[in-house]
Structure formats: structure tokens, C-alpha cells
Motif scaffolding. Structure first.
Motif, mmCIF file in Angstrom:
data_model
loop_
_atom_site.group_PDB
_atom_site.id
_atom_site.type_symbol
_atom_site.label_atom_id
_atom_site.label_comp_id
_atom_site.label_asym_id
_atom_site.label_seq_id
_atom_site.Cartn_x
_atom_site.Cartn_y
_atom_site.Cartn_z
ATOM 1 N N SER A 151 0.810 -1.224 0.000
ATOM 2 C CA SER A 151 0.000 0.000 0.000
ATOM 3 C C SER A 151 0.842 1.272 0.000
ATOM 4 C CB SER A 151 -0.936 0.023 1.212
ATOM 5 O OG SER A 151 -2.006 -0.873 0.995
ATOM 6 N N ASN A 191 2.774 10.879 -7.749
ATOM 7 C CA ASN A 191 2.226 9.540 -7.507
ATOM 8 C C ASN A 191 1.364 9.131 -8.707
ATOM 9 O OD1 ASN A 191 -0.321 10.845 -7.037
ATOM 10 N ND2 ASN A 191 0.384 11.283 -4.958
ATOM 11 N N THR A 214 -1.792 8.373 -8.668
ATOM 12 C CA THR A 214 -3.069 9.094 -8.637
ATOM 13 C C THR A 214 -2.957 10.331 -9.524
ATOM 14 O OG1 THR A 214 -3.533 8.351 -6.389
ATOM 15 C CG2 THR A 214 -4.633 10.366 -7.098
ATOM 16 N N TYR A 265 -8.265 0.951 -9.537
ATOM 17 C CA TYR A 265 -8.062 1.617 -8.248
ATOM 18 C C TYR A 265 -9.012 2.820 -8.119
ATOM 19 C CZ TYR A 265 -5.395 3.513 -4.332
ATOM 20 O OH TYR A 265 -5.017 3.974 -3.109
ATOM 21 N N VAL A 287 -8.156 6.252 -9.620
ATOM 22 C CA VAL A 287 -8.089 6.237 -11.087
ATOM 23 C C VAL A 287 -9.507 6.157 -11.660
ATOM 24 C CG1 VAL A 287 -7.167 4.982 -13.072
ATOM 25 C CG2 VAL A 287 -5.807 5.177 -10.956
ATOM 26 N N ASP A 307 -4.611 -2.160 -15.156
ATOM 27 C CA ASP A 307 -3.498 -2.273 -14.209
ATOM 28 C C ASP A 307 -2.452 -3.248 -14.723
ATOM 29 O OD1 ASP A 307 -4.895 -0.716 -12.287
ATOM 30 O OD2 ASP A 307 -6.059 -2.480 -11.721
ATOM 31 N N SER A 317 -4.708 -3.925 -7.737
ATOM 32 C CA SER A 317 -4.566 -3.602 -6.321
ATOM 33 C C SER A 317 -5.316 -4.591 -5.419
ATOM 34 C CB SER A 317 -5.033 -2.164 -6.079
ATOM 35 O OG SER A 317 -5.010 -1.867 -4.718
ATOM 36 N N HIS A 359 2.214 -0.604 -8.939
ATOM 37 C CA HIS A 359 3.011 -1.575 -8.180
ATOM 38 C C HIS A 359 4.168 -2.156 -8.990
ATOM 39 C CE1 HIS A 359 0.461 -2.101 -4.592
ATOM 40 N NE2 HIS A 359 -0.535 -1.782 -5.410
ATOM 41 N N ASN A 370 4.740 4.030 -9.772
ATOM 42 C CA ASN A 370 5.274 4.624 -8.530
ATOM 43 C C ASN A 370 6.680 4.115 -8.240
ATOM 44 O OD1 ASN A 370 3.176 6.222 -7.409
ATOM 45 N ND2 ASN A 370 2.067 4.379 -6.786
ATOM 46 N N LYS A 383 6.520 2.696 -3.905
ATOM 47 C CA LYS A 383 6.044 1.403 -3.402
ATOM 48 C C LYS A 383 7.214 0.418 -3.401
ATOM 49 C CE LYS A 383 1.137 1.762 -4.747
ATOM 50 N NZ LYS A 383 0.435 1.636 -3.470
#
Ligand code: PLP
Length: 379
Positions: free
Chosen positions: A23, A81, A83, A108, A111, A160, A164, A192, A212, A215
Motif C-alpha cells: 500500500s 504519484n 493518482t 483503483y 483512477v 493495471d 490492487s 506496483h 510509482n 512502493k
């Protein structure tokens, strides 16, 4: 001290059992020190830092991270990030009434919201590909579900790389190929992926790929990137325009107002520490560990071991006696923290209350044994 497998190398509280790297990631002490060094430089001369030093430092970070994810350096824009990265795409992507934007059940929440706002603004329709219950972990069902929902009106598909809630790795090459054949642009949400997998963003060839570093690369929070195919670069508009916006792609999108840029600036150092351990070595070790840990937890709950994963995260369905909806899943998370000092991720995945386990270099099999013992005793 720079041995990722040494727990004392991490900034983490040693009295907490950390089972949810996915996370929010975590940093080592040397990375924290590197971030502090950048903060001290900035705070010693704010004017000199923001007006002169920062732009060159950011250019250097961009080049370094592009090499790490194997993207063309000219394609990369730094973002705080995923987001933000996804919102940058959705704030810019040309949509009109009748167009469709495709997401999935696993998209997510942030998104999904950005896609939903973009559709509401433009009159486009948000379409959600339904995914089957938790099961196989090779992501083929996600590719099929996306392919089945592509229509002549699908302008953008958002998929993705690693989901997630269900923690499934999807083949981004297959997604890009299916979408391209349909004339649909693709945004891969790789939140991720960097540090979890060996990435070749150039070869994947998505229109947009955002990921990211905070993470699985264990960089400080606020470090991500967006890679953009050449045809979209000039169209890209910042979701939150800063005063440098006139500079265009990428520099104009890398000024987020007066903010703390130390996480970005410490990222090359974080990549070096990760590189010293090796992404492939970590993936192999952490995947084996999380599969073993999931087997222990499943056995304690009287369930079958989940089919093995190929990444360092795995999601198990929780028995209904432990959790059945998002509130009871959150209550379980709280109970686990209170009773055994463990941090876990519970969520709803494909309609079931679920537990997502992570494994990072600081985890040992005893960590999962402890959680398994506790869950077995209460469940
Ligand atoms: C698939 C996916 N996308 C996006 C995000 C958002 O990442 P961030 O909070 O770093 O913006 C997450 C966070 O866990 C995620 O799992």
C-alpha cells in the motif's frame, strides 16, 4: 548499513509486524538520510533551490528513472504519484459525447474517479469490464474481460499492470496489442510495477504508462512517473497547472507549486540501493515467501492454499465468519493491529472480503506464521 535483508536497515518500527508493503512502501534508513540531505539543501537556500538548482536536479532524476524503467527519457514526466499521473492523462485525453473509457472491476478508486470525472465533463461513457471471482493469478481473465468490452467507441482503456485488490499481474503486452487492434489508446496503471518486476516501458508500447517509485522501489513518498507516447506529449495538460506550465512537456508538468520535491530527488539513490540487491533477486525471494506465507494463513483458516502468484503480493479470500463487507474487513484490520501489532491490508476484491499479503526484504516466514496463528485462533 545498506543490506535490504537486514531488518535494522529499514526505517520501520521493529515492534510492528509489517505485512502490507504494497500500500505505502517503506524506506531504508540510508534513503531517509538521502531525502533529509535534499531537504537540508532546499531549506538552507529556498530561493536558490527553487529558482536555480531544482530544474537541473529534476532533469537528472528524469534521465535516471527513465533508464530504470527502460523508457525513452524524452517520454517521461515526473509525477508525485500514480493518482496524479492518471489524472494528468484523464485531464488531457480528448473525449466527446458517445466515446467510451474502459476500466475494470479492479481499477483503483482514485483512477476510477479521475476517469469518471473526465467522462462526466465530456459526455463520454465509463464502461467497466466485469471480472470473475478471485481465482487464477495469471491475469489472462483480465485480458479477456477487457478485450470483450472493447467497442468501436472505446477511446481509452485503463488497465493495471498489477491489480490492487486482487494482486494479479496482467500481461501489458497483450493489453496493448488488443487495444491497438481496436484503435483504442491504453493507459497502463503500473502503480506496483517498478521494483516489483523488470520493466521495459518502451517495449510495452502503451500510449501512457504511469508507475510509482515509492512502493516497490522503496523511494520516499511522492515519487512516480508517467511515460507518454510521442503523439500525446503536446496534448498533455497538467491536472493542476503550475506556474511553469508554459514550458510544456515535460518540465511544465513537473512543477506542482511550492512543494517538497525531496522524494523525487532521493529516488536515484533509492534505485541504487534496490539495484544493489537486484530486482530479480528480490522478486524471486519475495514471491516464494509470500506464497509460503499465504499457504500458512490459508491452512490456519481451514482453506485451500491459493494458486501461487508470480509477484510479491497475494490476495486470499477471507472466510465470511471473519469479514463479509468493507466495514467488517476494516474492523478485522483494526483488531489485528490492536491484538498482535500487525499491519495488514483487508479489502473487498471481486465481491469478497479479502486479505492482501505482501513480502518485502524485511519479512520472514515467522511473520506470516504469527498472523496465521492469530487468525486461526479467532476464526
Ligand atoms: C493499482 C493502483 N493504482 C493507483 C494507486 C495509487 O497510488 P498512489 O497512492 O501512490 O497515487 C494504487 C495504490 O495502491 C494502486 O494499487
Amino acid at each position: 548499513m545498506n543490506d535490504l535483508f537486514d531488518r535494522a536497515a529499514w526505517a520501520l518500527d521493529p515492534d510492528t509486524l509489517h505485512l502490507n508493503h504494497g500500500s505505502f512502501g517503506a524506506v531504508t534508513k540510508v534513503v531517509r538520510r538521502e531525502q533529509d540531505r535534499w531537504r537540508r539543501i532546499a531549506q538552507a537556500n529556498p530561493n536558490g533551490f527553487f529558482t536555480r538548482a531544482l530544474a537541473d536536479a529534476v532533469d537528472a532524476v528524469r534521465i535516471r528513472v527513465a533508464a530504470f524503467v527502460q523508457a525513452d527519457p524524452a517520454a517521461v514526466v515526473l509525477q508525485p504519484n500514480v493518482t496524479w499521473g492518471a489524472s494528468t492523462v484523464l485531464a488531457s485525453f480528448p473525449l466527446k459525447p458517445g466515446d467510451e473509457v474502459l476500466i475494470t472491476d479492479d481499477t483503483y478508486a482514485a483512477v476510477r474517479a479521475a476517469a469518471s470525472y473526465a467522462c462526466a465533463r465530456s459526455g463520454a461513457q465509463l464502461v467497466q469490464a466485469a471480472l470473475p471471482p478471485l481465482g487464477e493469478r495469471d491475469g489472462a481473465d483480465i485480458v479477456t474481460a477487457v478485450e470483450d468490452r472493447l467497442s468501436p467507441r472505446t477511446r481509452l482503456a485503463i488497465v493495471d499492470h498489477i491489480t490492487s485488490p486482487s494482486a494479479v499481474a496482467v500481461d501489458p503486452y497483450a493489453i496493448v496489442a488488443r487495444c491497438r487492434a481496436n484503435g483504442t489508446a491504453v493507459l497502463i496503471d503500473g502503480a506496483h510495477a517498478p521494483g516489483m518486476l523488470s520493466l521495459d516501458v518502451r517495449a510495452i508500447g502503451a500510449d501512457f504508462y504511469t508507475g510509482n517509485f515509492h512502493k516497490w522501489c522503496c523511494a520516499p513518498w511522492g515519487s512516480a512517473y508517467l511515460a507518454v507516447a510521442p503523439q500525446w506529449r503536446e496534448e498533455l495538460r497538467a491536472a493542476v497547472p503550475g506556474s511553469e506550465v508554459y514550458r510544456g512537456f515535460p518540465a511544465g508538468l513537473e512543477w506542482w507549486g511550492t512543494a517538497d520535491y525531496s522524494a523525487l530527488l532521493a529516488t536515484p539513490f533509492a534505485l541504487d540501493t534496490l539495484g544493489a540487491a537486484g530486482v530479480e533477486v528480490l522478486l524471486e525471494r519475495n514471491t516464494a515467501l509470500v506464497n509460503e506465507g499465504a499457504g500458512l494463513v490459508a491452512a490456519a483458516l481451514g482453506q485451500q492454499s491459493p494458486s501461487p502468484t508470480s509477484i510479491a503480493m497475494i490476495t486470499l479470500q477471507l472466510p465470511r465468519r471473519l469479514a463479509w463487507d468493507i466495514e467488517s474487513a476494516r474492523a478485522l484490520r483494526q483488531r489485528v493491529a490492536d491484538d498482535i501489532g500487525a499491519e495488514i491490508m483487508t479489502t473487498m476484491a471481486r465481491g469478497s472480503a479479502a486479505l492482501r499479503l505482501s513480502a518485502q526484504a524485511y519479512n520472514r516466514v515467522e511473520d506470516y506464521e504469527r498472523l496465521a496463528r492469530y487468525l486461526g485462533a479467532i476464526g
